[in-house]
Design a protein around this motif. Structure first.
Motif, PDB file in Angstrom:
ATOM      1  N   LEU A  66      28.495  46.174  21.181  1.00 48.57           N
ATOM      2  CA  LEU A  66      27.938  45.970  22.520  1.00 48.57           C
ATOM      3  C   LEU A  66      28.651  44.836  23.265  1.00 48.57           C
ATOM      4  N   ARG A  67      28.864  43.716  22.605  1.00 49.53           N
ATOM      5  CA  ARG A  67      29.531  42.589  23.260  1.00 49.53           C
ATOM      6  C   ARG A  67      30.932  42.978  23.727  1.00 49.53           C
ATOM      7  N   GLN A  68      31.636  43.753  22.912  1.00 47.86           N
ATOM      8  CA  GLN A  68      32.979  44.198  23.278  1.00 47.86           C
ATOM      9  C   GLN A  68      32.933  45.134  24.487  1.00 47.86           C
ATOM     10  N   LEU A  69      31.924  46.002  24.550  1.00 45.13           N
ATOM     11  CA  LEU A  69      31.792  46.901  25.695  1.00 45.13           C
ATOM     12  C   LEU A  69      31.624  46.105  26.991  1.00 45.13           C
ATOM     13  N   VAL A  70      30.812  45.062  26.924  1.00 41.86           N
ATOM     14  CA  VAL A  70      30.580  44.239  28.112  1.00 41.86           C
ATOM     15  C   VAL A  70      31.858  43.504  28.505  1.00 41.86           C
ATOM     16  N   ARG A  71      32.529  42.915  27.545  1.00 41.40           N
ATOM     17  CA  ARG A  71      33.739  42.138  27.839  1.00 41.40           C
ATOM     18  C   ARG A  71      34.862  43.031  28.375  1.00 41.40           C
ATOM     19  N   LEU A  72      35.001  44.230  27.853  1.00 40.25           N
ATOM     20  CA  LEU A  72      36.031  45.141  28.332  1.00 40.25           C
ATOM     21  C   LEU A  72      35.820  45.482  29.809  1.00 40.25           C
ATOM     22  N   ALA A  73      34.569  45.711  30.189  1.00 39.39           N
ATOM     23  CA  ALA A  73      34.289  46.008  31.589  1.00 39.39           C
ATOM     24  C   ALA A  73      34.688  44.833  32.477  1.00 39.39           C
ATOM     25  N   HIS A  74      34.413  43.616  32.027  1.00 40.64           N
ATOM     26  CA  HIS A  74      34.815  42.431  32.791  1.00 40.64           C
ATOM     27  C   HIS A  74      36.340  42.335  32.903  1.00 40.64           C
ATOM     28  N   GLN A  75      37.026  42.725  31.869  1.00 42.13           N
ATOM     29  CA  GLN A  75      38.488  42.687  31.905  1.00 42.13           C
ATOM     30  C   GLN A  75      39.054  43.636  32.956  1.00 42.13           C
ATOM     31  N   PHE A  76      38.300  44.688  33.255  1.00 39.80           N
ATOM     32  CA  PHE A  76      38.713  45.618  34.309  1.00 39.80           C
ATOM     33  C   PHE A  76      38.165  45.205  35.681  1.00 39.80           C
ATOM     34  N   GLY A  77      37.553  44.027  35.737  1.00 41.96           N
ATOM     35  CA  GLY A  77      37.047  43.519  37.003  1.00 41.96           C
ATOM     36  C   GLY A  77      35.763  44.165  37.463  1.00 41.96           C
ATOM     37  N   MET A  78      34.988  44.709  36.535  1.00 40.50           N
ATOM     38  CA  MET A  78      33.748  45.389  36.877  1.00 40.50           C
ATOM     39  C   MET A  78      32.529  44.548  36.502  1.00 40.50           C
ATOM     40  N   SER A  79      31.510  44.629  37.313  1.00 40.59           N
ATOM     41  CA  SER A  79      30.232  44.024  36.952  1.00 40.59           C
ATOM     42  C   SER A  79      29.542  44.914  35.921  1.00 40.59           C
ATOM     43  N   VAL A  80      28.661  44.321  35.124  1.00 39.69           N
ATOM     44  CA  VAL A  80      27.983  45.066  34.055  1.00 39.69           C
ATOM     45  C   VAL A  80      26.485  44.778  34.089  1.00 39.69           C
ATOM     46  N   SER A  81      25.696  45.837  33.992  1.00 40.16           N
ATOM     47  CA  SER A  81      24.251  45.710  33.836  1.00 40.16           C
ATOM     48  C   SER A  81      23.824  46.588  32.669  1.00 40.16           C
ATOM     49  N   ILE A  82      22.579  46.422  32.246  1.00 37.69           N
ATOM     50  CA  ILE A  82      22.069  47.189  31.109  1.00 37.69           C
ATOM     51  C   ILE A  82      20.656  47.676  31.413  1.00 37.69           C
ATOM     52  N   VAL A  83      20.368  48.907  31.000  1.00 39.63           N
ATOM     53  CA  VAL A  83      19.006  49.438  30.980  1.00 39.63           C
ATOM     54  C   VAL A  83      18.632  49.620  29.518  1.00 39.63           C
ATOM     55  N   THR A  84      17.522  49.017  29.107  1.00 36.97           N
ATOM     56  CA  THR A  84      17.192  48.981  27.691  1.00 36.97           C
ATOM     57  C   THR A  84      15.692  49.116  27.457  1.00 36.97           C
ATOM     58  N   SER A  85      15.352  49.549  26.258  1.00 37.13           N
ATOM     59  CA  SER A  85      13.960  49.546  25.799  1.00 37.13           C
ATOM     60  C   SER A  85      13.768  48.525  24.686  1.00 37.13           C
ATOM     61  N   ALA A  86      14.654  47.556  24.596  1.00 36.85           N
ATOM     62  CA  ALA A  86      14.656  46.600  23.486  1.00 36.85           C
ATOM     63  C   ALA A  86      13.302  45.931  23.291  1.00 36.85           C
ATOM     64  N   ARG A  87      12.795  46.017  22.065  1.00 36.01           N
ATOM     65  CA  ARG A  87      11.528  45.377  21.715  1.00 36.01           C
ATOM     66  C   ARG A  87      11.606  44.664  20.367  1.00 36.01           C
ATOM     67  N   VAL A  98      24.468  38.977  24.911  1.00 36.78           N
ATOM     68  CA  VAL A  98      25.339  39.387  26.032  1.00 36.78           C
ATOM     69  C   VAL A  98      24.681  39.158  27.383  1.00 36.78           C
ATOM     70  N   ALA A  99      23.441  38.715  27.396  1.00 39.06           N
ATOM     71  CA  ALA A  99      22.667  38.638  28.627  1.00 39.06           C
ATOM     72  C   ALA A  99      23.338  37.791  29.699  1.00 39.06           C
ATOM     73  N   HIS A 100      23.971  36.682  29.292  1.00 44.13           N
ATOM     74  CA  HIS A 100      24.598  35.791  30.262  1.00 44.13           C
ATOM     75  C   HIS A 100      25.830  36.415  30.917  1.00 44.13           C
ATOM     76  N   LEU A 101      26.306  37.532  30.377  1.00 45.21           N
ATOM     77  CA  LEU A 101      27.474  38.220  30.919  1.00 45.21           C
ATOM     78  C   LEU A 101      27.087  39.367  31.854  1.00 45.21           C
ATOM     79  N   LEU A 102      25.795  39.567  32.063  1.00 44.07           N
ATOM     80  CA  LEU A 102      25.310  40.711  32.817  1.00 44.07           C
ATOM     81  C   LEU A 102      24.820  40.316  34.197  1.00 44.07           C
ATOM     82  N   THR A 103      25.023  41.202  35.169  1.00 43.59           N
ATOM     83  CA  THR A 103      24.497  40.956  36.520  1.00 43.59           C
ATOM     84  C   THR A 103      22.991  41.147  36.559  1.00 43.59           C
ATOM     85  N   ASN A 104      22.480  42.089  35.776  1.00 47.27           N
ATOM     86  CA  ASN A 104      21.037  42.264  35.661  1.00 47.27           C
ATOM     87  C   ASN A 104      20.706  43.049  34.406  1.00 47.27           C
TER      88      ASN A 104
END
Length: 301
Positions: A66-87, A98-104
């Protein structure tokens, strides 16, 4: 005329243990989106002007990279958000890393009636606990609504007013088969949607857009004049775990990320060929500002 694709909803896994009875996901399979396919996807999306991606599931916190997925998107100059059911503890830990790397971050939850209808345990209270545990600047609680009461809405209003959290609402989407299974009529379903909207409106500020969406949804699910559904107008593409790009999750046409660049560009810039269905109606809107399907951003009244 084609709607410009500005963002992409990327499914990180083909499976999900939550298995909501009203889940909007169009494809289900085993396994995770692999990093090579994801990287190629980002490259092709960037070439057609996509500015941001939203990682969804299955459950994105289950992805081992997951962390790599977020960082790769940033390397392409893209913002990243997540939709989750994490409990669970493990899910929340993975999200917090990875929360600090996300727009929302949008945490999905269900009203009590929706939990019964969808056989889930994603309560609003547990969703708020997840949001409190992460450091993302913009936090969103998305509530799927069914069978709301004034008491439940009062509790929810108190819950979100005590935290710096946005709240979104969407109605449960049921088809005629599901209605028959639950012993409900079409009229029962439509009346319940209106009742839920009325109850929500007593406790939260709902815009006219939410009521307009209910009208569109009614016409799509139970057309009275036999009219043809409109073509997809989504500004958000969808990428499945196997690397196929569609104009929305329920699109019948797709292009592989392994296709030539020209074919991908043509697919994403040409007028859409798929028509809107009830399942994807909330995504296929010309001016949706929320990442989550069917959402109405609101604040306590």
């Amino acid at each position: 005329m084609s709607t410009r694709v500005r963002t992409a909803l990327i499914s990180t896994a083909g499976h999900c243990k939550v298995a909501c009875g009203f889940c909007f996901r169009a494809d289900r399979a085993h396994g995770f989106l692999d990093t090579a396919t994801y990287t190629r996807t980002l490259s092709r999306l960037k070439e057609v002007g996509v500015e941001g991606v939203c990682l969804t599931g299955g459950e994105p916190t289950h992805h081992p990279e997951l962390r790599q997925l977020v960082r790769l998107a940033h390397q392409f100059g893209m913002s990243v958000s997540i939709v989750t059911s994490a409990r669970t503890v493990a899910e929340v830990v993975a999200l917090s890393q990875v929360a600090h790397l996300l727009t929302n971050v949008t945490v999905s939850a269900d009203s009590r009636g929706a939990m019964l209808a969808g056989r889930t345990t994603r309560s609003a209270a547990s969703g708020m606990e997840t949001l409190r545990a992460i450091s993302t600047e913009v936090k969103i609680l998305h509530l799927t609504c069914w069978g709301l009461s004034d008491g439940e809405c009062e509790e929810l209003a108190d819950l979100v007013s005590q935290a710096d959290v946005e709240v979104q609402f969407s109605p449960v989407v049921l088809d005629e088969r599901a209605l028959r299974r639950d012993g409900k009529s079409v009229q029962d379903y439509l009346v319940q949607q209106l009742i839920d909207a009325e109850v929500l409106g007593r406790h939260f500020h709902l815009s006219d857009r939410y009521h307009a969406y209910l009208g569109e949804l009614k016409n799509l699910q139970f057309p009275v004049d036999g009219g043809e559904r409109w073509l997809c107008r989504s500004a958000t593409a969808y990428v499945s775990p196997d690397g196929h790009i569609r104009r929305c999750p329920y699109g019948q046409t797709s292009v592989s990320v392994d296709a030539p660049r020209s074919a991908i560009k043509q697919f994403l810039t040409a007028p859409a060929q798929d028509r809107v269905t009830p399942d994807c109606a909330a995504i296929c809107r010309p001016s949706t500002t929320c990442d989550t399907a069917g959402a109405e951003c609101a604040a306590p009244a």
